[in-house]
Scaffold this active site. Sequence first.
Site, PDB file in Angstrom:
ATOM      1  N   ASN A  81       0.851  -1.191   0.000  1.00 39.76           N
ATOM      2  CA  ASN A  81       0.000   0.000   0.000  1.00 39.76           C
ATOM      3  C   ASN A  81       0.886   1.240   0.000  1.00 39.76           C
ATOM      4  OD1 ASN A  81      -1.977   1.943   0.312  1.00 39.76           O
ATOM      5  ND2 ASN A  81      -2.333   1.498   2.481  1.00 39.76           N
ATOM      6  N   TRP A  82       0.965   1.889  -1.159  1.00 35.39           N
ATOM      7  CA  TRP A  82       1.819   3.064  -1.274  1.00 35.39           C
ATOM      8  C   TRP A  82       1.218   4.293  -0.584  1.00 35.39           C
ATOM      9  CZ3 TRP A  82       4.206   3.447  -6.889  1.00 35.39           C
ATOM     10  CH2 TRP A  82       5.112   2.398  -7.065  1.00 35.39           C
ATOM     11  N   LYS A  83      -0.059   4.262  -0.275  1.00 37.01           N
ATOM     12  CA  LYS A  83      -0.752   5.437   0.279  1.00 37.01           C
ATOM     13  C   LYS A  83      -0.544   6.628  -0.669  1.00 37.01           C
ATOM     14  CE  LYS A  83      -0.273   3.425   4.858  1.00 37.01           C
ATOM     15  NZ  LYS A  83      -0.112   3.665   6.306  1.00 37.01           N
ATOM     16  N   HIS A 127      -9.595   0.747   5.281  1.00 30.10           N
ATOM     17  CA  HIS A 127      -8.290   1.003   5.908  1.00 30.10           C
ATOM     18  C   HIS A 127      -8.474   1.983   7.066  1.00 30.10           C
ATOM     19  CE1 HIS A 127      -4.169   2.428   6.435  1.00 30.10           C
ATOM     20  NE2 HIS A 127      -3.782   1.328   5.823  1.00 30.10           N
ATOM     21  N   GLU A 143      -6.953   4.501   8.012  1.00 28.33           N
ATOM     22  CA  GLU A 143      -6.850   5.915   7.665  1.00 28.33           C
ATOM     23  C   GLU A 143      -8.145   6.410   7.021  1.00 28.33           C
ATOM     24  OE1 GLU A 143      -3.297   5.720   5.373  1.00 28.33           O
ATOM     25  OE2 GLU A 143      -2.069   5.333   7.157  1.00 28.33           O
ATOM     26  N   GLU A 178      -5.025  -5.192  10.654  1.00 26.50           N
ATOM     27  CA  GLU A 178      -4.004  -4.157  10.818  1.00 26.50           C
ATOM     28  C   GLU A 178      -4.234  -3.458  12.155  1.00 26.50           C
ATOM     29  OE1 GLU A 178      -4.445  -1.064   7.862  1.00 26.50           O
ATOM     30  OE2 GLU A 178      -6.479  -0.703   8.553  1.00 26.50           O
ATOM     31  N   GLY A 228       2.559   2.595  10.691  1.00 26.55           N
ATOM     32  CA  GLY A 228       3.395   3.776  10.553  1.00 26.55           C
ATOM     33  C   GLY A 228       4.103   4.194  11.819  1.00 26.55           C
ATOM     34  N   SER A 287       3.343  -2.474   9.979  1.00 20.98           N
ATOM     35  CA  SER A 287       4.811  -2.399  10.055  1.00 20.98           C
ATOM     36  C   SER A 287       5.480  -3.730   9.747  1.00 20.98           C
ATOM     37  CB  SER A 287       5.255  -1.863  11.419  1.00 20.98           C
ATOM     38  OG  SER A 287       4.816  -0.536  11.609  1.00 20.98           O
ATOM     39  N   GLY A 299       3.007  -1.474   4.279  1.00 23.37           N
ATOM     40  CA  GLY A 299       2.975  -0.034   4.091  1.00 23.37           C
ATOM     41  C   GLY A 299       4.313   0.521   3.652  1.00 23.37           C
ATOM     42  N   GLY A 300       5.055   1.100   4.596  1.00 19.15           N
ATOM     43  CA  GLY A 300       6.297   1.794   4.265  1.00 19.15           C
ATOM     44  C   GLY A 300       7.291   0.961   3.484  1.00 19.15           C
TER      45      GLY A 300
END
Length: 248
Positions: free
Chosen positions: A9-11, A93, A95, A165, A171, A210, A231-232
């Site tokens: 997930n690049w967001k 998600h 967010e 998640e 994050g 993470s 994610g990251g």
Amino acid sequence: MRTALIAGNWKMNGSLALVEDFARTFAEARLPAVEVALMVPAPYLDAARRAFDDTPLAVGAQTLHPEAKGAFTGEVSGDMLIESGARYVLVGHSERRNLFHEDDAAVLARVRAALTVGLTPILCVGESLEEREAERTEAVVLGQVMAVFDALEPDERVRVIIAYEPVWAIGTGRTATPEQAQAVHAAIRARLGEYDATLAEDLRLLYGGSMKAANATELLTQPDIDGGLVGGASLQVDDFLAICQSAG
């Protein structure tokens, strides 16, 4: 046997250059029996579809509007995602729930919209730190699952993927221990078994929170974890490739 899925997930990150970097790397990569998808920002969907054509990478989107069309400035419909090459779409998600105030009803509407056009929804569920410390993890997570699955028909449920998640691990650099993650995944699978034993056995459960190259193997070897929502680390091609290779 459930095939592992590693979804990145690049967001609101990335670039066309990064799309091309992933395409070059994965065109030459040797992977185990694993499915791989990247949830790129909407403006990059078509470019990613074309770039990933000769790679094992599938394309996914990060959200969709529940309506097929209309006066919804800035929104994207499921049909548009399909035409842009998406196969998967994230729904619910944390967010989207927290920053854009999508409640369980909004999440359900988006799952239904995805299923209607043939997208595979990845339903995200998870608890906050306060909810975990109050020992409400299962109540919160299973409540989010049931808010969707109670409303679906059996032939719709089998087309959904669930990603657990823990919100407190997104994050933050904090990660649920493999034992903590497995316990929640096992609880989800047990609840799915109350709908149908075959559904519980076959439906894929991903861990998000993470996940990175350093902890992927330990997480992915848990019996009820069938992949990751990354994610990251999905913005670093070498790290993401290493996670994919850990899923064999």
